[in-house]
Design a protein around this motif. Sequence first.
Motif, PDB file in Angstrom:
ATOM      1  N   ARG A  88      14.889  -5.970  37.129  1.00  0.00           N
ATOM      2  CA  ARG A  88      14.080  -7.112  37.593  1.00  0.00           C
ATOM      3  C   ARG A  88      13.236  -7.684  36.450  1.00  0.00           C
ATOM      4  NH1 ARG A  88      13.672  -4.019  42.349  1.00  0.00           N
ATOM      5  NH2 ARG A  88      11.700  -3.145  41.672  1.00  0.00           N
ATOM      6  N   GLU A  89      12.700  -6.807  35.619  1.00  0.00           N
ATOM      7  CA  GLU A  89      11.903  -7.229  34.464  1.00  0.00           C
ATOM      8  C   GLU A  89      12.752  -8.085  33.509  1.00  0.00           C
ATOM      9  OE1 GLU A  89      10.433  -4.819  30.557  1.00  0.00           O
ATOM     10  OE2 GLU A  89       9.956  -3.900  32.488  1.00  0.00           O
ATOM     11  N   ILE A  90      13.961  -7.657  33.251  1.00  0.00           N
ATOM     12  CA  ILE A  90      14.868  -8.400  32.362  1.00  0.00           C
ATOM     13  C   ILE A  90      15.246  -9.742  32.984  1.00  0.00           C
ATOM     14  CG2 ILE A  90      17.189  -8.375  31.339  1.00  0.00           C
ATOM     15  CD1 ILE A  90      16.752  -5.259  31.100  1.00  0.00           C
ATOM     16  N   LEU A  91      15.594  -9.731  34.263  1.00  0.00           N
ATOM     17  CA  LEU A  91      15.934 -10.974  34.956  1.00  0.00           C
ATOM     18  C   LEU A  91      14.783 -11.976  34.884  1.00  0.00           C
ATOM     19  CD1 LEU A  91      17.731  -9.491  38.078  1.00  0.00           C
ATOM     20  CD2 LEU A  91      18.774 -10.978  36.350  1.00  0.00           C
ATOM     21  N   GLU A  92      13.582 -11.504  35.115  1.00  0.00           N
ATOM     22  CA  GLU A  92      12.413 -12.387  35.091  1.00  0.00           C
ATOM     23  C   GLU A  92      12.159 -12.934  33.691  1.00  0.00           C
ATOM     24  OE1 GLU A  92       9.212 -14.643  36.433  1.00  0.00           O
ATOM     25  OE2 GLU A  92      10.953 -13.796  37.431  1.00  0.00           O
ATOM     26  N   ALA A 106      21.214 -13.215  32.140  1.00  0.00           N
ATOM     27  CA  ALA A 106      20.693 -11.853  32.255  1.00  0.00           C
ATOM     28  C   ALA A 106      21.597 -10.993  33.137  1.00  0.00           C
ATOM     29  CB  ALA A 106      19.269 -11.870  32.805  1.00  0.00           C
ATOM     30  N   LEU A 107      22.095 -11.562  34.222  1.00  0.00           N
ATOM     31  CA  LEU A 107      23.004 -10.808  35.089  1.00  0.00           C
ATOM     32  C   LEU A 107      24.264 -10.392  34.338  1.00  0.00           C
ATOM     33  CD1 LEU A 107      22.624 -12.857  38.387  1.00  0.00           C
ATOM     34  CD2 LEU A 107      21.972 -10.459  38.050  1.00  0.00           C
ATOM     35  N   LEU A 108      24.785 -11.277  33.509  1.00  0.00           N
ATOM     36  CA  LEU A 108      25.963 -10.939  32.700  1.00  0.00           C
ATOM     37  C   LEU A 108      25.644  -9.850  31.685  1.00  0.00           C
ATOM     38  CD1 LEU A 108      27.389 -14.521  32.110  1.00  0.00           C
ATOM     39  CD2 LEU A 108      28.409 -12.715  33.500  1.00  0.00           C
TER      40      LEU A 108
END
Length: 117
Positions: A88-92, A106-108
Amino acid sequence: MMTDVVESSGGPARHDGPAGGDPTGAAAARTGTGDSAAAERISGIRERIDEIDRTIIALWQERAALSQEVGATRMASGGTRLVLSREREILERFRQALGADGTQLALLLLRAGRGPL
């Protein structure tokens, strides 16, 4: 989101000049313009884009390998396969920097490092 690139004519680039090649026609086919100064500028910009692409690919591969190492180390020590708060931190981070496309990127990246869920 990723999109396909299509020549402005709607079809593949082609060279209809005489045999032996017409440098202006060839440049126009490669760059989309018959203006030699613009074609030269475009070629220079594309060289830099290609350098950036090579760097992105190398960093992508390094990041995936490091992420896999983190996961393997965590699981070998009895930890969980995933740490959702970290994801979640990376996605944000990517969403804040790049918007909706950042979330997709980020999802990839996450999938490349941990595999599909």
